[in-house]
Design a protein around this motif. Structure first.
Motif, PDB file in Angstrom:
ATOM      1  N   HIS A 159       0.884  -1.302  -0.321  1.00 11.32           N
ATOM      2  CA  HIS A 159      -0.007  -0.046  -0.008  1.00 11.32           C
ATOM      3  C   HIS A 159       0.697   1.115   0.079  1.00 11.32           C
ATOM      4  O   HIS A 159       0.466   2.259   0.471  1.00 11.32           O
ATOM      5  CB  HIS A 159      -1.016   0.100   1.254  1.00 11.32           C
ATOM      6  CG  HIS A 159      -2.094  -1.195   1.172  1.00 11.32           C
ATOM      7  ND1 HIS A 159      -3.323  -0.657   0.649  1.00 11.32           N
ATOM      8  CD2 HIS A 159      -1.941  -2.381   1.329  1.00 11.32           C
ATOM      9  CE1 HIS A 159      -4.072  -1.946   0.435  1.00 11.32           C
ATOM     10  NE2 HIS A 159      -3.197  -2.980   0.948  1.00 11.32           N
ATOM     11  N   ALA A 179      -4.710  -3.769  -8.563  1.00  8.57           N
ATOM     12  CA  ALA A 179      -6.004  -3.903  -7.811  1.00  8.57           C
ATOM     13  C   ALA A 179      -5.972  -4.913  -6.777  1.00  8.57           C
ATOM     14  O   ALA A 179      -6.725  -4.900  -5.888  1.00  8.57           O
ATOM     15  CB  ALA A 179      -7.082  -3.897  -8.661  1.00  8.57           C
ATOM     16  N   GLN A 180      -5.634  -6.080  -7.068  1.00  9.36           N
ATOM     17  CA  GLN A 180      -5.566  -7.195  -6.005  1.00  9.36           C
ATOM     18  C   GLN A 180      -5.045  -6.757  -4.740  1.00  9.36           C
ATOM     19  O   GLN A 180      -5.528  -7.296  -3.690  1.00  9.36           O
ATOM     20  CB  GLN A 180      -4.654  -8.225  -6.685  1.00  9.36           C
ATOM     21  CG  GLN A 180      -5.256  -9.096  -7.969  1.00  9.36           C
ATOM     22  CD  GLN A 180      -4.348 -10.145  -8.511  1.00  9.36           C
ATOM     23  OE1 GLN A 180      -3.925 -10.974  -7.549  1.00  9.36           O
ATOM     24  NE2 GLN A 180      -4.466 -10.126  -9.588  1.00  9.36           N
ATOM     25  N   TYR A 182      -3.994  -3.207  -3.721  1.00 11.76           N
ATOM     26  CA  TYR A 182      -4.618  -1.819  -3.288  1.00 11.76           C
ATOM     27  C   TYR A 182      -6.147  -1.778  -3.253  1.00 11.76           C
ATOM     28  O   TYR A 182      -6.540  -1.003  -2.699  1.00 11.76           O
ATOM     29  CB  TYR A 182      -4.262  -0.700  -4.513  1.00 11.76           C
ATOM     30  CG  TYR A 182      -2.808  -0.392  -4.345  1.00 11.76           C
ATOM     31  CD1 TYR A 182      -2.111   0.394  -3.247  1.00 11.76           C
ATOM     32  CD2 TYR A 182      -1.653  -1.004  -5.459  1.00 11.76           C
ATOM     33  CE1 TYR A 182      -1.002   0.677  -3.423  1.00 11.76           C
ATOM     34  CE2 TYR A 182      -0.460  -0.666  -5.460  1.00 11.76           C
ATOM     35  CZ  TYR A 182      -0.054   0.412  -4.429  1.00 11.76           C
ATOM     36  OH  TYR A 182       1.319   0.763  -4.317  1.00 11.76           O
ATOM     37  N   GLY A 183      -6.759  -2.666  -4.085  1.00 14.53           N
ATOM     38  CA  GLY A 183      -8.186  -2.200  -4.285  1.00 14.53           C
ATOM     39  C   GLY A 183      -8.577  -1.792  -5.507  1.00 14.53           C
ATOM     40  O   GLY A 183      -7.932  -0.643  -5.948  1.00 14.53           O
ATOM     41  N   ASP A 185     -10.847   0.547  -6.267  1.00 15.56           N
ATOM     42  CA  ASP A 185     -11.019   1.904  -5.987  1.00 15.56           C
ATOM     43  C   ASP A 185     -10.068   2.794  -5.615  1.00 15.56           C
ATOM     44  O   ASP A 185     -10.299   4.005  -5.607  1.00 15.56           O
ATOM     45  CB  ASP A 185     -12.334   2.249  -5.102  1.00 15.56           C
ATOM     46  CG  ASP A 185     -11.796   1.583  -3.774  1.00 15.56           C
ATOM     47  OD1 ASP A 185     -10.900   0.945  -3.672  1.00 15.56           O
ATOM     48  OD2 ASP A 185     -12.714   1.814  -2.835  1.00 15.56           O
ATOM     49  N   THR A 186      -8.762   2.180  -5.653  1.00 16.38           N
ATOM     50  CA  THR A 186      -7.720   2.985  -5.450  1.00 16.38           C
ATOM     51  C   THR A 186      -7.423   4.113  -6.469  1.00 16.38           C
ATOM     52  O   THR A 186      -7.503   3.888  -7.621  1.00 16.38           O
ATOM     53  CB  THR A 186      -6.264   2.248  -5.186  1.00 16.38           C
ATOM     54  OG1 THR A 186      -6.675   1.104  -3.978  1.00 16.38           O
ATOM     55  CG2 THR A 186      -5.354   3.130  -4.878  1.00 16.38           C
ATOM     56  N   GLU A 207      -9.562   0.488 -11.385  1.00 14.33           N
ATOM     57  CA  GLU A 207     -10.605   0.051 -12.292  1.00 14.33           C
ATOM     58  C   GLU A 207     -10.999   0.532 -13.556  1.00 14.33           C
ATOM     59  O   GLU A 207     -11.512  -0.248 -14.516  1.00 14.33           O
ATOM     60  CB  GLU A 207     -11.984   0.042 -11.172  1.00 14.33           C
ATOM     61  CG  GLU A 207     -12.925  -0.884 -11.813  1.00 14.33           C
ATOM     62  CD  GLU A 207     -14.336  -0.932 -10.774  1.00 14.33           C
ATOM     63  OE1 GLU A 207     -14.869  -1.872 -10.861  1.00 14.33           O
ATOM     64  OE2 GLU A 207     -14.653   0.241 -10.126  1.00 14.33           O
TER      65      GLU A 207
END
Length: 261
Positions: A159, A179-180, A182-183, A185-186, A207
């Motif tokens: 992160h 994204a895996q 951080y997510g 929506d980062t 995304e």
């Protein structure tokens, strides 16, 4: 200046972002080998008319080494002009080692990296108190593999703030891997040709950043920035806090700036 090979960082693109030392060397060089695919050709206007200039894009390592060694043997000053800073993705170590094996003297002149120009373009600081104190510089695995443990999904798990080089052509896969960790929506930003006149910044999230890049027709010469540093609230720095003393400034009364009236 001594006769040797100077590995000079050309900066991210803007000709004015080369260092003063690099500019002086370029103006005195007898032989210039430049990374033609990325170095701004306007920089060659600094060179003397009689300087010999070669685009390294069509050369092999051995050809470059032979040319540089021969020039130094003839008493010529050589500039090997790399984009950004030579220490990042410049394939410079093999050149330095090759010159050392041949007994050819050389020196490295650092340059402004494109990751710094990209941060300037988005007007953000990579290292924000309470958000991130680490910056990861990396690239997506392609034809050139990355070492075990340096895949994007693993790095994203930290992160930290991240800048992705050499990956504009594989943004869909790269963003999915990031994204895996951080997510999806980062926040993410794609900076095309940072510091060049045609610089472009696209903002989004992990995304949707690849879709936006494709819509804009960007598939090369761009850096992907991602991490909370792009938008998250952060803590005030202790360095300039009146309640934080250090060796150059004593602790001040928190009300020292209040109006006495």
């Amino acid at each position: 200046m001594k006769v040797k090979v100077y590995f000079v960082g050309a900066g991210p693109g803007d000709p004015e972002l080369i260092t003063v030392k690099g500019q002086k060397l370029l103006a005195r060089a007898d032989l210039i080998i430049y990374a033609g695919s990325l170095v701004n050709p306007d920089l060659l206007n600094i060179a003397r008319p009689q300087a010999r200039c070669f685009n390294s894009a069509g050369m092999t390592l051995e050809e470059m080494l032979d040319l540089m060694a021969e020039a130094v043997d003839c008493g010529e000053l050589v500039v090997r002009l790399h984009t950004g800073d030579p220490s990042l993705y410049g394939a410079v170590q093999e050149q330095m080692d090759g010159l050392a094996q041949r007994g050819v003297p050389f020196e490295v002149v650092p340059g402004v990296s494109s990751f710094a120009a990209a941060a300037a373009a988005v007007r953000r600081e990579f290292t924000l108190p309470g958000v991130s104190q680490t910056l990861i510089l990396t690239r997506h695995e392609g034809r050139t593999p990355v070492p075990p443990g340096e895949g994007l999904a693993a790095l994203a798990g930290h992160h930290a703030s991240l800048c992705l080089f050499l990956s504009a052509g594989s943004l869909v896969a790269a963003a999915a891997e990031l994204a895996q960790g951080y997510g999806p929506d980062t926040p993410a930003a794609l900076v095309y040709k940072a510091s060049w006149p045609e610089e472009k910044v696209i903002r989004g999230t992990l995304e949707d950043i690849a879709r936006q890049a494709a819509a804009a027709g960007i598939n090369r010469t761009a850096l992907l920035l991602t991490g909370k540093f792009l938008s998250a609230p952060y803590l005030r720095s202790s360095l300039y806090d009146p309640g934080f003393g250090h060796s150059f400034r004593g602790k001040k009364d928190e009300c020292c700036n209040c109006n006495p009236d």
